[in-house]
Design an enzyme around this catalytic site. Structure first.
Site, PDB file in Angstrom:
ATOM      1  N   ILE A   1     -11.128 -57.341  36.615  1.00  0.00           N
ATOM      2  CA  ILE A   1     -11.333 -57.576  35.102  1.00  0.00           C
ATOM      3  C   ILE A   1     -11.381 -58.966  34.750  1.00  0.00           C
ATOM      4  CG2 ILE A   1     -10.787 -56.605  32.392  1.00  0.00           C
ATOM      5  CD1 ILE A   1      -9.312 -54.528  35.106  1.00  0.00           C
ATOM      6  N   CYS A   2     -12.266 -59.606  33.551  1.00  0.00           N
ATOM      7  CA  CYS A   2     -11.869 -60.871  33.185  1.00  0.00           C
ATOM      8  C   CYS A   2     -12.090 -61.198  32.248  1.00  0.00           C
ATOM      9  CB  CYS A   2     -12.309 -61.946  33.926  1.00  0.00           C
ATOM     10  SG  CYS A   2     -14.145 -61.880  34.637  1.00  0.00           S
ATOM     11  N   GLY A   3     -13.290 -62.052  30.865  1.00  0.00           N
ATOM     12  CA  GLY A   3     -13.308 -62.379  29.877  1.00  0.00           C
ATOM     13  C   GLY A   3     -14.415 -61.439  29.903  1.00  0.00           C
TER      14      GLY A   3
END
Length: 152
Positions: free
Chosen positions: A67-69
């Site tokens: 998960i990232c932006g």
């Protein structure tokens, strides 16, 4: 169900915590490789690398969540590893096809892109799916051939 290795960058700590809680409620084993808080600025490729190495070391029995932006950077970084098939999963159909058509082993999410309840619904669907030999098998085999040619 598979053991899950999960990681995020500082842009996605909240969604990672939500996912860990959900997976634990589903009695799925979760290994968190970081980051632990939004002050930890570890670059997302390093987190993706840690998740991929755990999956590879397991003989590909584990699956991963990154998960990232946006989910995009993590997906790109993860797909640099042989045997890793990561997909951005921001809708249920894509999450299903990542497993059923592509034998994917990492789901990538973007905390800045997707709502929490939709993300949880997608994750619930993704973890219960298994790839089965069928019409997509020859295509996945071709992906593997391309990997072995390009990752020498």
């Amino acid at each position: 169900m598979h053991e899950i290795v999960i990681g995020c960058d500082e842009a996605a700590v909240n969604l990672k915590r939500i996912f860990i809680k959900l997976l634990q409620e589903m009695n799925i084993s979760v290994e968190d490789v970081g980051v632990r808080n939004d002050e930890d600025k570890t670059a997302y490729p390093l987190v993706a690398s840690a998740v991929c190495k755990k999956i590879i070391a397991s003989g590909y029995t584990k699956r991963g969540i990154l998960i990232c932006g946006t989910g995009i950077g993590m997906c790109i970084a993860a797909n640099k590893f042989r045997g890793i098939r990561a997909a951005v999963c921001h809708d249920i159909y894509s999450a299903q096809r990542s497993i059923l058509s592509n034998n994917g082993n990492i789901a990538c999410f973007g905390e800045r892109v997707i709502g929490t309840e939709l993300a949880k619904a997608i994750l619930r669907e993704w973890v219960k799916l298994e790839f089965k030999n069928g019409p997509s098998t020859p295509k996945v085999e071709e992906i593997v051939k391309v990997e072995w040619e390009n990752f020498k």
